[in-house]
Design a protein around this motif. Structure first.
Motif, mmCIF file in Angstrom:
data_model
loop_
_atom_site.group_PDB
_atom_site.id
_atom_site.type_symbol
_atom_site.label_atom_id
_atom_site.label_comp_id
_atom_site.label_asym_id
_atom_site.label_seq_id
_atom_site.Cartn_x
_atom_site.Cartn_y
_atom_site.Cartn_z
ATOM 1 N N ALA A 33 82.159 -17.219 9.503
ATOM 2 C CA ALA A 33 81.641 -18.183 10.458
ATOM 3 C C ALA A 33 80.840 -19.211 9.670
ATOM 4 C CB ALA A 33 80.743 -17.502 11.473
ATOM 5 N N ARG A 50 78.480 -24.651 15.386
ATOM 6 C CA ARG A 50 79.074 -23.612 14.560
ATOM 7 C C ARG A 50 80.489 -23.327 15.028
ATOM 8 N NH1 ARG A 50 76.057 -18.479 17.334
ATOM 9 N NH2 ARG A 50 77.711 -17.973 18.819
ATOM 10 N N THR A 52 83.019 -19.767 14.989
ATOM 11 C CA THR A 52 83.161 -18.355 14.681
ATOM 12 C C THR A 52 84.611 -17.963 14.907
ATOM 13 O OG1 THR A 52 82.540 -17.765 16.934
ATOM 14 C CG2 THR A 52 80.791 -17.785 15.294
ATOM 15 N N ARG A 53 84.944 -16.798 14.476
ATOM 16 C CA ARG A 53 86.346 -16.401 14.511
ATOM 17 C C ARG A 53 86.453 -14.963 14.994
ATOM 18 N NH1 ARG A 53 90.754 -18.186 11.114
ATOM 19 N NH2 ARG A 53 92.449 -16.693 11.183
ATOM 20 N N THR A 54 87.330 -14.737 15.955
ATOM 21 C CA THR A 54 87.663 -13.389 16.381
ATOM 22 C C THR A 54 89.170 -13.267 16.303
ATOM 23 O OG1 THR A 54 85.772 -13.286 17.877
ATOM 24 C CG2 THR A 54 87.539 -11.695 18.225
ATOM 25 N N ASP A 101 78.256 -17.444 7.365
ATOM 26 C CA ASP A 101 77.961 -16.077 7.792
ATOM 27 C C ASP A 101 79.189 -15.228 7.481
ATOM 28 O OD1 ASP A 101 77.465 -14.529 11.084
ATOM 29 O OD2 ASP A 101 77.636 -13.682 9.081
ATOM 30 N N GLY A 104 81.254 -13.300 10.129
ATOM 31 C CA GLY A 104 82.119 -14.007 11.062
ATOM 32 C C GLY A 104 81.538 -14.168 12.456
ATOM 33 N N ARG A 105 80.384 -13.560 12.707
ATOM 34 C CA ARG A 105 79.831 -13.575 14.072
ATOM 35 C C ARG A 105 78.973 -14.794 14.355
ATOM 36 N NH1 ARG A 105 79.000 -8.041 12.739
ATOM 37 N NH2 ARG A 105 76.803 -8.473 12.347
ATOM 38 N N GLY A 106 78.566 -15.500 13.312
ATOM 39 C CA GLY A 106 77.736 -16.679 13.519
ATOM 40 C C GLY A 106 76.294 -16.367 13.831
#
Length: 122
Positions: A33, A50, A52-54, A101, A104-106
């Motif tokens: 992230a 920001r 983030t990625r899931t 980050d 990946g959660r930001g």
């Protein structure tokens, strides 16, 4: 070793635009992230935007103060993140930082750039 380098800051009149860049190295750009933060003189550092990625889904989030005026984007091929800033206001004046980050959660930014100054004149 993670390295983040911001560029693109400068002096602009109110209502103008700037595009900030954050060139990243030493990290897997697709899995982290990344965000933009800013700190004005005498104030606390604050969140700006920001992503983030899931899995394969990318989520974007903006501070209310910049929503509709700023746009965050990324170029995976160049390992670079951008912040397009339009309709700038004097209150946007600050040092802008990019951060990464690895979770990946930001929420846990562990790597930071050196910052780039943005000054908006009235």
């Amino acid at each position: 070793q993670v390295q983040l380098v911001e560029s693109g800051g400068g002096l602009v009149q109110a209502g103008g635009s700037l595009r900030l860049s954050c060139a990243a190295s030493g990290l897997t750009f697709n899995s982290v992230a990344m965000g933009w933060f800013r700190q004005a003189p005498g104030k606390e550092r604050e969140f700006v935007a920001r992503f983030t990625r899931t899995g394969s889904i990318i989520y974007y989030k903006y501070a209310d103060s910049v929503k509709g005026r700023f746009t965050i984007s990324r170029d995976n091929a160049k390992n670079t993140m951008y912040l397009q800033m339009n309709s700038l206001k004097p209150e946007d004046t600050a040092v802008y930082y990019c951060a990464a980050d690895p979770t990946g959660r930001g929420m846990e930014y562990t790597d930071w750039g050196q910052g780039t100054q943005v000054t908006v004149s009235s």
